[in-house]
Design a protein around this motif. Structure first.
Motif, PDB file in Angstrom:
ATOM      1  N   GLU A 171      10.833  -4.618   7.024  1.00  0.00           N
ATOM      2  CA  GLU A 171      11.565  -5.443   7.986  1.00  0.00           C
ATOM      3  C   GLU A 171      11.556  -4.820   9.374  1.00  0.00           C
ATOM      4  N   LYS A 172      11.552  -3.491   9.420  1.00  0.00           N
ATOM      5  CA  LYS A 172      11.507  -2.815  10.713  1.00  0.00           C
ATOM      6  C   LYS A 172      10.132  -2.997  11.373  1.00  0.00           C
ATOM      7  N   GLU A 173       9.087  -2.839  10.583  1.00  0.00           N
ATOM      8  CA  GLU A 173       7.733  -2.987  11.133  1.00  0.00           C
ATOM      9  C   GLU A 173       7.492  -4.417  11.605  1.00  0.00           C
ATOM     10  N   GLY A 174       8.066  -5.370  10.875  1.00  0.00           N
ATOM     11  CA  GLY A 174       7.819  -6.772  11.200  1.00  0.00           C
ATOM     12  C   GLY A 174       8.586  -7.236  12.422  1.00  0.00           C
ATOM     13  N   LYS A 183      11.425 -11.734  13.255  1.00  0.00           N
ATOM     14  CA  LYS A 183      12.122 -10.920  12.261  1.00  0.00           C
ATOM     15  C   LYS A 183      11.636 -11.289  10.868  1.00  0.00           C
ATOM     16  N   VAL A 184      11.893 -10.374   9.934  1.00  0.00           N
ATOM     17  CA  VAL A 184      11.372 -10.534   8.588  1.00  0.00           C
ATOM     18  C   VAL A 184      12.502 -10.287   7.600  1.00  0.00           C
ATOM     19  N   ASN A 214       7.402  -1.893  -3.589  1.00  0.00           N
ATOM     20  CA  ASN A 214       8.071  -1.756  -4.874  1.00  0.00           C
ATOM     21  C   ASN A 214       9.536  -1.316  -4.818  1.00  0.00           C
ATOM     22  N   THR A 215       9.909  -0.461  -3.901  1.00  0.00           N
ATOM     23  CA  THR A 215      11.258   0.100  -3.980  1.00  0.00           C
ATOM     24  C   THR A 215      12.169  -0.543  -2.933  1.00  0.00           C
ATOM     25  N   PRO A 216      13.502  -0.419  -3.140  1.00  0.00           N
ATOM     26  CA  PRO A 216      14.431  -0.948  -2.135  1.00  0.00           C
ATOM     27  C   PRO A 216      14.236  -0.281  -0.772  1.00  0.00           C
ATOM     28  N   THR A 267      13.504  -1.808   4.058  1.00  0.00           N
ATOM     29  CA  THR A 267      13.830  -1.404   5.425  1.00  0.00           C
ATOM     30  C   THR A 267      12.567  -1.220   6.255  1.00  0.00           C
ATOM     31  N   ILE A 268      11.571  -0.567   5.667  1.00  0.00           N
ATOM     32  CA  ILE A 268      10.341  -0.295   6.429  1.00  0.00           C
ATOM     33  C   ILE A 268       9.649  -1.617   6.791  1.00  0.00           C
TER      34      ILE A 268
END
Lengths: 760, 293
Positions: free
Chosen positions: B46-49, B56-57, B37-39, B43-44
């Protein structure tokens, strides 16, 4: 007359036919073709053994009352065998080479034939060498007859899937075994479980580490071998969308018949869709019990029932190794996949601290008055973040304070190792298993009490019972009809799944007449368990730790029930000698440092008790000299800290005129070329320092202190040596691979050097 | 001067080519919905992916669509999505484990529309945040459960009761309140025509009391007060189940220490003691006093 004869013939024919049909429907034959193969489970192509072209071996299914006929076609270049794990059968069909049959030779065929007189989830595997590690394991399912009085509606009629767990390593298992015996810690590096000094300091556990080394312990772990992959039915991840062609839907229950065919791994079993109902263990029904998770020991079987809670979702059923480095999954159901979180990393230093507390200076374990048994108290819970918190102080969630019982000190809490008392989840333990029927043994049978203490040490990887390996013991004679009541105490620091061939035993777990029947009992360090069984089938029955590498190290016994004449083995005494020999094989190791200032190295042959080793230091010129020391020694004691030896030293070195070396006792050694015989001993001191004292035939005495493999950081090992010849050496290794390290050292004879150290 | 400006031109060109070189080999892309839900979540996710140079995500918060680019010789879209789900974010392929979702910051807990509403009590984890938005994940006695439970008249009561008990074991006041509300709904849904004579008699006696105690738990956000109401609720429910048929064994368990030593009872599906009156403090304190079959 004619008529009479005809009718007679007719009756005879009819009789024959009925007999034939009875027999004909009973024999179930399987042909198994055992072949070498190449597999790629973890990024590299490696040798494995496939049966009928598959790993695991095919699932064999029989119904109680059948006669099994299994024809093994050995197309390997080595001998093989098949053991029917948990099956009641005539001893000659049990499949232990040298004990119940001769090994099945290459390019030959062998037939196992036995009646199926039980039901339940079992498995089968090779009992030859380390073949089980590379593919020779498979499920063996014995169905109940539908008219069986013990048939359980809602359990025995559920959709059922056999699942066999296993591990895969890209290393040759023979190499793994060798590395274990030389305390090579490459597996720990791979797992991130080195527990080095730098890591200890980072976690504020420096004192714990020092105490641990003071007590002469190597880094502790819950398992010894690093695996690249773990598998469920030969796959890392499997979608179970339907059973017998019927799609799974919400509300469906599925029964998983799980066998742990892993060579040395225990597995946690967990399910994302709620509770797991345990309905059978080691092929025997148990009263259903609901748990959140269970640990399956090496070679155990469990039947569990899981429910699919919702439509459109597949729920993860996960098996995770005890060291939590690897897992494999089944997704049960159709649709989006509901994952389960991985188990958090073990808190190794908490485990080390626990081990320190439990271990006396002489290597014995001290349970501090806790009577431990049946896996109820799991010392390892101190390492489980999900039970004992993530390393920080446990939060007190409840707001109301002042409850006097909340203030009990951790050290006094009788439940401080009881996972079910500490956490909000239920973990299965043996005390929760109950047979649905009475399992009592005949009251009039004579009872014989036996006691075993499980012993062993990590540093030389010798595992034994009563500090004797199989090659040091005879068969244990048993009278047919006797009840053997066996009490087993684990005084070693690893857990051991002890397996009995040919019988189910009652595990005395407080359930009285309904004690559960098992054929494997997992005994954790410091635990004592009692089992009993009626020895009513004659033959030589193996009784051993089922961790493959412990079994091969000699942690075995044989119960000889009466004097069984085995048609497979005309010369039983000779065969037993061969069995003893195979469980105490000689291992070879070698290591050499190719350095700028010379070559340092050693080579060693060793078995459980003896060691023949040579150390050399070869300079590049006469001044630096050449030196070889050879020792033949025998280890004593279960911790194997003491080794007397005889030795032979050869040294050549050119020294300047009038230059003589003197040792601290003032003894001078004048010869440039010296050959000397010696007598001496080596003893492991606290902090794992080896103290060596030697006296040579010319009266010269040498004392030496040495420590190798000081775990400084994850990949950095230090070592030092100092002796009464006023020689000294200190070095540092950076471990690059399991066989290679970058090494730098300073030597009082040869000066400073850097080089590459190779080991085999 | 010319040289410098030329350099100025060349360097960005070089940089951009390097950038394309660093791109993923054997690239394949997949567009997948990932919930969040939040901006901050962007980051989380895309980092996890991300997986070194293999995956990359790129996630769009408004559309919830993520473009997953991955090296098909090294990894797969599923592996990327699995990692993201394990960090707490539901996506088309994988549902996050409940414990991972709960560990997200409160503000980051999104509405889990992919997760099917629970139909029975086998899953006790309940959505923490959405209780203000209508409790869509809380157990409702639906038609399907009723038909499945015909043989046991009160099964639809016991399921939310056990969920409520588990919430108290975890000392979770919010979930306990929600489950108590489900329990109230279940009381209303009991079909009295299907009760036996004995069941009916006791039911008439205890019905109001059950409703009052359940309401007491729903209204109260203080876990200590919830537990007092729960103690009363448990004894009343026990009276009812004693005369009724139950589905599988139910254990009647006793805690000797609750309420300053006066003690209290509760019901459980497991024989292993998980004390709902003290939570982690004294989780195994207590004993089974009776087994209902």
């Amino acid at each position: 007359m004619n008529m009479r004869k005809k009718s007679n013939i007719l009756t005879v024919v009819l009789l024959l036919m009925t007999q034939l049909t009875v027999l004909a429907q009973k024999v179930v034959r399987h042909d198994l073709y055992v072949r070498d193969t190449i597999v790629n489970y973890a990024g590299k192509s490696k040798r494995a053994i496939a049966v009928n072209g598959q790993i695991p071996m095919p699932t064999l299914t029989f119904t109680e009352g059948d006669t099994a006929e299994i024809v093994v076609h050995n197309e390997l270049k080595e001998s093989t065998s098949l053991h029917w794990h948990g099956i009641f059968l005539p001893n000659k069909e049990d499949g232990v080479p040298h004990l119940t049959q001769e090994p099945i030779q290459p390019n030959s065929t062998y037939t196992y034939r036995f009646p199926i007189i039980q039901h339940g989830t079992h498995w089968y595997h090779s009992h030859s060498g380390l073949q089980e590690q590379i593919g020779m394991y498979g499920s063996l399912i014995l169905n109940k007859r539908v008219d069986d009085k013990t048939f359980r509606k809602g359990i025995d009629d559920l959709p059922t899937i056999p699942v066999i767990l296993s591990e895969w390593t890209n290393y040759n298992p023979d190499n793994i075994q060798r590395m274990l015996h030389t305390a090579n810690d490459w597996a720990a590096i791979k797992k991130g479980a080195t527990q080095s000094y730098v890591e200890a300091i980072k976690e504020g556990k420096f004192k714990t580490k020092v105490t641990n080394e003071w007590k002469r312990q190597l880094a502790m772990d819950v398992s010894d071998v690093y695996y690249d992959k773990v598998l469920m039915n030969g796959a890392h991840s499997t979608d179970l969308k339907s059973v017998n062609g019927k799609a799974l839907k919400a509300g469906d229950k599925v029964r998983l018949r799980i066998s742990n065919g892993g060579a040395s791994s225990y597995f946690w079993l967990r399910y994302a869709g709620g509770k797991i109902t345990v309905v059978a263990n080691d092929g025997n029904d148990v009263v259903p019990v609901e748990v959140d998770r269970l640990m399956i020991a090496v070679s155990e079987t469990y039947d569990v029932v899981v429910t699919i809670p919702n439509e459109g979702t597949a729920y993860e059923f996960m098996a995770t190794t005890e060291d939590r480095t690897q897992s494999a999954s089944y997704f049960v159901g159709n649709g989006i996949k509901q994952l389960i979180s991985p188990l958090p990393r073990l808190k190794y230093f908490e485990g080390m601290k626990m081990m320190n507390d439990m271990m006396k200076m002489n290597g014995d374990l001290n349970d501090m008055g806790m009577k431990m048994s049946l896996n109820q108290m799991d010392m390892n819970v101190v390492m489980y973040p999900e039970i004992t918190g993530d390393g920080k102080k446990k939060e007190d969630h409840s707001k109301h304070s002042g409850m006097d019982h909340g203030q009990m000190k951790m050290e006094e809490d009788p439940n401080r190792y009881n996972a079910n008392a500490l956490g909000d989840i239920v973990t299965l333990n043996y005390a929760m298993l109950e047979s649905p029927q009475a399992t009592e043994l005949p009251k009039k049978a004579p009872i014989r009490d036996l006691k075993f203490t499980l012993t062993g040490n990590m540093s030389r990887y010798v595992w034994s019972m009563d500090n004797k390996i199989l090659s040091e013991t005879d068969k244990i004679p048993v009278k047919k009809g006797e009840v053997l009541r066996i009490t087993i105490y684990n005084n070693s620091m690893m857990r051991h799944p002890i397996h009995l061939h040919g019988f189910d035993f009652r595990l005395l777990n407080g359930k009285g007449s309904k004690a559960p029947l098992k054929n494997v009992v997992d005994i954790m360090p410091m635990e004592t368990d009692t089992i009993e069984f009626l020895a009513n089938e004659e033959g030589d029955w193996f009784f051993h730790c089922h961790i493959l590498y412990h079994m091969m190290a000699g942690m075995n016994r044989v119960f000889a029930v009466d004097d069984y004449k085995n048609p497979n083995l005309p010369d039983k005494a000779k065969a037993y000698k061969e069995l003893q020999m195979e469980s105490n094989m000689t291992h070879f190791m070698a290591q050499n440092d190719f350095a700028t200032n010379g070559n340092d190295g050693q080579a060693m042959f060793q078995n459980a008790r003896w060691q023949l080793g040579s150390e050399w230091r070869l300079g590049y010129n006469d001044m630096h000299g050449y030196e070889v020391e050879t020792h033949l020694g025998r280890y004593f004691g279960k911790m194997q800290w003491f080794m007397p030896f005889v030795g032979f030293d050869y040294r050549y070195r050119r020294m300047g005129e009038d230059e003589h070396e003197k040792n601290i006792f003032g003894q001078a050694n004048k010869k440039d070329s010296r050959k000397a015989l010696s007598l001496g001993f080596m003893y492991t001191l606290p902090m794992l320092v080896n103290f060596q004292a030697e006296v040579y035939h010319d009266g010269i005495v040498r004392l030496q202190l040495m420590r190798e493999d000081i775990p400084i950081a994850r990949r950095i090992r230090g070592d030092f040596m100092v002796n009464s010849d006023l020689e000294y050496m200190a070095g540092l290794n950076y471990v690059i691979t399991k066989n290679m390290a970058f090494r730098t050292h300073y030597d009082s004879d040869m000066g400073f050097g850097v080089g590459l150290s190779l080991n085999y | 001067m010319r040289l410098i400006s030329l350099l100025g031109l060349v360097i960005p060109v070089l940089l951009s080519t390097q950038h394309t070189h660093a791109q993923i080999k054997n690239a394949k892309t997949a567009t997948v919905k990932i919930f969040g839900n939040t901006p901050a979540v962007k980051t989380i996710i895309e980092k996890e992916g991300k997986d070194r140079q293999f995956a990359k995500v790129d996630w769009n918060q408004t559309t919830k669509l993520a473009v997953v680019t991955y090296d098909s010789s090294k990894t797969s879209a599923d592996e990327v999505l699995k990692r993201i789900a394990l960090a707490g974010f539901d996506n088309e392929k994988f549902l996050a484990p409940d414990d991972a979702y709960i560990q997200l910051a409160k503000a980051e807990q999104y509405e889990r529309i992919l997760k099917p509403a629970l139909k029975n009590g086998t899953e006790h984890q309940v959505d923490h945040t959405n209780h203000s938005q209508g409790l869509q994940t809380i157990i409702q006695p639906s038609a399907s459960t009723k038909s499945a439970d015909e043989k046991t008249a009160f099964a639809q009561l016991t399921n939310p009761y056990f969920a409520l008990k588990d919430a108290l074991v975890k000392t979770d006041a919010v979930v306990a309140a929600a489950q108590a509300e489900a329990f109230q709904a279940a009381i209303k849904a009991v079909d009295m025509n299907k009760l036996s004579h004995d069941e009916h008699t006791v039911w008439m006696k205890v019905m109001d009391k059950l409703a009052t105690d359940a309401a007491g738990i729903t209204k109260n956000k203080d876990v200590a007060k919830q537990r007092v109401a729960f103690a009363s609720l448990s004894t009343t429910l026990y009276e009812l189940l004693k005369v009724s048929k139950v589905d599988g064994p139910i254990y009647y368990q006793h805690c000797p220490m609750f309420n300053e030593g006066k003690g209290a009872h509760w019901l459980s599906k497991e024989n292993a003691v998980k004390n709902p009156f003290f939570g982690v403090q004294m989780i195994s304190c207590g004993s089974t006093v009776e087994t209902l079959n």
